[in-house]
Design a protein around this motif. Structure first.
Motif, PDB file in Angstrom:
ATOM      1  N   ARG A 279      21.241  12.813  -6.333  1.00 15.39           N
ATOM      2  CA  ARG A 279      19.968  13.246  -5.742  1.00 15.39           C
ATOM      3  C   ARG A 279      18.759  12.445  -6.209  1.00 15.39           C
ATOM      4  NH1 ARG A 279      20.224  19.850  -6.426  1.00 15.39           N
ATOM      5  NH2 ARG A 279      22.423  20.143  -5.782  1.00 15.39           N
ATOM      6  N   ALA A 280      18.958  11.472  -7.070  1.00 14.99           N
ATOM      7  CA  ALA A 280      17.817  10.729  -7.614  1.00 14.99           C
ATOM      8  C   ALA A 280      17.124   9.913  -6.528  1.00 14.99           C
ATOM      9  CB  ALA A 280      18.275   9.815  -8.743  1.00 14.99           C
ATOM     10  N   GLU A 281      15.804   9.823  -6.639  1.00 12.36           N
ATOM     11  CA  GLU A 281      15.005   8.982  -5.756  1.00 12.36           C
ATOM     12  C   GLU A 281      14.152   8.061  -6.608  1.00 12.36           C
ATOM     13  OE1 GLU A 281      12.715  11.485  -3.229  1.00 12.36           O
ATOM     14  OE2 GLU A 281      14.446  12.328  -2.178  1.00 12.36           O
ATOM     15  N   TRP A 282      14.190   6.760  -6.282  1.00 12.22           N
ATOM     16  CA  TRP A 282      13.406   5.795  -7.043  1.00 12.22           C
ATOM     17  C   TRP A 282      13.069   4.624  -6.132  1.00 12.22           C
ATOM     18  CZ3 TRP A 282      10.272   6.533 -10.513  1.00 12.22           C
ATOM     19  CH2 TRP A 282       9.862   5.576 -11.442  1.00 12.22           C
ATOM     20  N   PRO A 283      11.837   4.569  -5.611  1.00 12.11           N
ATOM     21  CA  PRO A 283      11.496   3.556  -4.614  1.00 12.11           C
ATOM     22  C   PRO A 283      11.481   2.146  -5.180  1.00 12.11           C
ATOM     23  CG  PRO A 283       9.552   4.809  -5.262  1.00 12.11           C
ATOM     24  CD  PRO A 283      10.729   5.492  -5.882  1.00 12.11           C
ATOM     25  N   ALA A 284      11.671   1.178  -4.284  1.00 14.99           N
ATOM     26  CA  ALA A 284      11.623  -0.256  -4.598  1.00 14.99           C
ATOM     27  C   ALA A 284      12.733  -0.688  -5.541  1.00 14.99           C
ATOM     28  CB  ALA A 284      10.262  -0.656  -5.159  1.00 14.99           C
ATOM     29  N   ARG A 285      13.825   0.058  -5.553  1.00 19.66           N
ATOM     30  CA  ARG A 285      15.029  -0.378  -6.262  1.00 19.66           C
ATOM     31  C   ARG A 285      16.145  -0.427  -5.221  1.00 19.66           C
ATOM     32  NH1 ARG A 285      10.446   1.346  -8.915  1.00 19.66           N
ATOM     33  NH2 ARG A 285      10.490   0.722 -11.094  1.00 19.66           N
ATOM     34  N   MET A 286      16.315  -1.599  -4.617  1.00 20.08           N
ATOM     35  CA  MET A 286      17.214  -1.773  -3.467  1.00 20.08           C
ATOM     36  C   MET A 286      17.024  -0.640  -2.472  1.00 20.08           C
ATOM     37  SD  MET A 286      18.643  -4.597  -3.066  1.00 20.08           S
ATOM     38  CE  MET A 286      19.836  -4.262  -1.774  1.00 20.08           C
ATOM     39  N   GLN A 287      15.781  -0.523  -2.021  1.00 17.24           N
ATOM     40  CA  GLN A 287      15.388   0.523  -1.072  1.00 17.24           C
ATOM     41  C   GLN A 287      15.496  -0.024   0.345  1.00 17.24           C
ATOM     42  OE1 GLN A 287      11.362   1.829  -1.625  1.00 17.24           O
ATOM     43  NE2 GLN A 287      11.378   3.217   0.126  1.00 17.24           N
ATOM     44  N   ARG A 288      16.202   0.673   1.193  1.00 20.84           N
ATOM     45  CA  ARG A 288      16.285   0.294   2.605  1.00 20.84           C
ATOM     46  C   ARG A 288      15.020   0.804   3.295  1.00 20.84           C
ATOM     47  NH1 ARG A 288      20.566  -0.355   6.487  1.00 20.84           N
ATOM     48  NH2 ARG A 288      19.526  -1.087   8.392  1.00 20.84           N
ATOM     49  N   LEU A 289      14.216  -0.118   3.807  1.00 25.07           N
ATOM     50  CA  LEU A 289      12.954   0.246   4.433  1.00 25.07           C
ATOM     51  C   LEU A 289      13.169   0.699   5.874  1.00 25.07           C
ATOM     52  CD1 LEU A 289      10.579  -2.574   3.096  1.00 25.07           C
ATOM     53  CD2 LEU A 289      10.960  -0.276   2.170  1.00 25.07           C
ATOM     54  N   LYS A 290      12.307   1.639   6.310  1.00 25.81           N
ATOM     55  CA  LYS A 290      12.435   2.195   7.653  1.00 25.81           C
ATOM     56  C   LYS A 290      11.106   2.236   8.400  1.00 25.81           C
ATOM     57  CE  LYS A 290      16.271   5.152   6.150  1.00 25.81           C
ATOM     58  NZ  LYS A 290      16.784   6.547   6.009  1.00 25.81           N
ATOM     59  N   GLY A 291      10.038   1.705   7.793  1.00 22.42           N
ATOM     60  CA  GLY A 291       8.714   1.764   8.395  1.00 22.42           C
ATOM     61  C   GLY A 291       8.527   0.775   9.530  1.00 22.42           C
ATOM     62  N   ARG A 292       7.255   0.518   9.871  1.00 27.34           N
ATOM     63  CA  ARG A 292       6.977  -0.257  11.071  1.00 27.34           C
ATOM     64  C   ARG A 292       7.451  -1.701  10.978  1.00 27.34           C
ATOM     65  NH1 ARG A 292       2.013  -3.047  10.520  1.00 27.34           N
ATOM     66  NH2 ARG A 292       0.784  -2.407   8.700  1.00 27.34           N
ATOM     67  N   LEU A 293       7.431  -2.293   9.785  1.00 19.60           N
ATOM     68  CA  LEU A 293       7.921  -3.663   9.668  1.00 19.60           C
ATOM     69  C   LEU A 293       9.422  -3.707   9.913  1.00 19.60           C
ATOM     70  CD1 LEU A 293       7.179  -6.576   9.067  1.00 19.60           C
ATOM     71  CD2 LEU A 293       7.490  -6.103   6.621  1.00 19.60           C
ATOM     72  N   ALA A 294      10.145  -2.723   9.384  1.00 18.79           N
ATOM     73  CA  ALA A 294      11.588  -2.666   9.616  1.00 18.79           C
ATOM     74  C   ALA A 294      11.896  -2.425  11.089  1.00 18.79           C
ATOM     75  CB  ALA A 294      12.207  -1.569   8.759  1.00 18.79           C
ATOM     76  N   GLN A 295      11.078  -1.587  11.714  1.00 21.14           N
ATOM     77  CA  GLN A 295      11.308  -1.292  13.120  1.00 21.14           C
ATOM     78  C   GLN A 295      11.085  -2.516  13.995  1.00 21.14           C
ATOM     79  OE1 GLN A 295       8.700   2.027  13.828  1.00 21.14           O
ATOM     80  NE2 GLN A 295       9.823   3.381  12.431  1.00 21.14           N
TER      81      GLN A 295
END
Length: 421
Positions: A279-295
């Motif tokens: 359940r751990a969450e830790w951004p910017a550690r091999m994070q798959r992006l889903k925002g507008r740039l990814a779209q």
């Protein structure tokens, strides 16, 4: 982006000392005394130091404790998108009004005396933690350990040391043993210490410090082990064996971080081990992006990582090898204080091309041209790009099926602020 009153206060705090980093405990101890010693009124403290993995390990410890119903304060650094990320009160990011209140109180108590930004904001975090009920306080060391502002807690419940490697040599020393000595400075008299897998040179220093302080040692390979087997995380210590899911944070290096977190929970006698790893969450550690740039570049994959030293480069390379094969391009910006060549060398074997960028708004950024030159010296095909979004688009136009933005937490913060919010 919305302007917050805390932004102005934090900007003022950057002017209180001529240096960003000036390792000593005297100034923060003076301020904490003026504030009534909030560091002595914290819920039980777990103190985490190390070169790599300390943020991920702390996130897993928090997930394990919260998975068992406990509430946790957490202090981490640096932030990515906004300062509030550094201070988590009883499980939630500090709200703007609460942050401005403790920052104002710290400014008033400090007066005109010199103090670094990290020192005064650490005091603010302690003040918030001391005045908000919670079951645990999780503290991540900012830099080093022995002289880090977080190291004013006289008797934590547990100390944790994640893998130690070469980084910040200008502050911590030019050998692994010297750096390990600084990290081991968080070990306190009689307080148990959980230690991740280490280079022998670092482990020898940490073990000697633990022995000198009579701190019960719980070290990887001695008191506990963790490894991947059959698509599961197998953890074993003197209390028995745990068969757990693989960490939800991607990358083979997360196996040792997860094992360290589970070992910490076992020593504490608290928490849910399965929740810790799943359940751990830790951004910017091999994070798959889903925002507008990814779209905009779909179906190409867009990933983000803030690792910035040779060990992080090796961990990234190992992670990329485990992903399904796709043409992989890097978009990389780094600080001029880092071992750029050491970071890039492991990545040359797994990436097809690198697009170099300067980190927007960062005075210590390495110019894109210099980053590209380092990449070529490491064996990577490289080109410069004027911005992250143009680099990502160029990578996809050149045939990338996977784009990894990497090289700096400051670059990662820029991406999360501008493209994910």
């Amino acid at each position: 982006m919305q302007t917050r009153r805390s932004d102005a206060i934090l900007e003022r705090m950057t002017t209180l000392h001529p240096k960003i980093i000036d390792l000593t405990l005297g100034r923060v101890e003076r301020l904490l005394a003026a504030l009534g010693h909030p560091e002595a009124r914290l819920p039980p403290v777990v103190h985490v130091a190390g070169t790599n993995g300390k943020g991920s390990t702390l996130a897993m410890i928090r997930a394990g404790l919260e998975g068992a119903g406990a509430t946790c304060h957490a202090y981490t650094s640096p932030h990515l998108a906004r300062f509030h990320e550094r201070i988590r009160l009883a499980g939630r990011l500090i709200e703007e009004d609460a942050l401005t209140a403790v920052l104002d109180r710290c400014l008033a108590a400090n007066g005109p005396d010199p103090i670094t930004f990290f020192e005064i904001t650490t005091a603010a975090a302690f003040l918030a933690f001391a005045e908000t009920p919670a079951d645990w306080t999780l503290l991540e060391v900012g830099l080093g350990g022995r002289l880090d502002a977080t190291n004013v807690v006289a008797r934590p419940r547990l100390s944790v040391i994640t893998p130690v490697d070469m980084d910040h040599e200008q502050y911590l020393g030019d050998t692994l043993g010297k750096i390990a000595g600084e990290k081991a400075g968080i070990i306190k008299r009689g307080v148990p210490v959980v230690v991740a897998r280490q280079h022998p040179e670092a482990m020898a220093v940490i073990a000697a410090k633990a022995e000198a302080e009579r701190a019960p040692l719980h070290a990887w390979g001695e008191q506990w082990v963790a490894e991947e087997s059959g698509g599961r995380l197998i953890y074993q210590d003197e209390r028995g064996l745990l068969d757990l899911p693989l960490p939800n944070l991607p990358g083979p290096h997360q196996i040792i971080n997860a094992g360290t977190a589970v070992a910490a929970l076992r020593v504490l006698g608290a928490g849910d081990a399965e929740a810790a790893v799943s359940r751990a969450e830790w951004p910017a550690r091999m994070q798959r992006l889903k925002g507008r740039l990814a779209q905009m570049i779909h179906p190409a994959e867009l990933w983000l990582d803030g690792g910035h030293n040779p060990a992080a480069g090796a961990a990234l390379a190992a992670t990329l090898r485990r992903l399904p094969p796709r043409p992989t391009h890097l978009v990389t910006g780094m600080l001029n204080t880092k071992d750029v060549a050491g970071f890039m060398r492991p990545l040359a074997a797994v990436a097809d091309r690198l697009w170099a960028v300067s980190i927007p708004g960062e005075a210590n950024t390495l110019p894109a041209a210099a980053t590209a030159a380092h990449a070529r010296a490491a064996g990577l095909s490289a080109a410069e790009s004027p911005s992250v979004d143009e680099a990502v688009r160029a990578a996809v136009a050149a045939g990338a099926g996977r784009v990894l933005i990497c090289g700096s937490l400051y670059l990662a913060g820029h991406v999360l602020r501008d493209f994910e919010e």
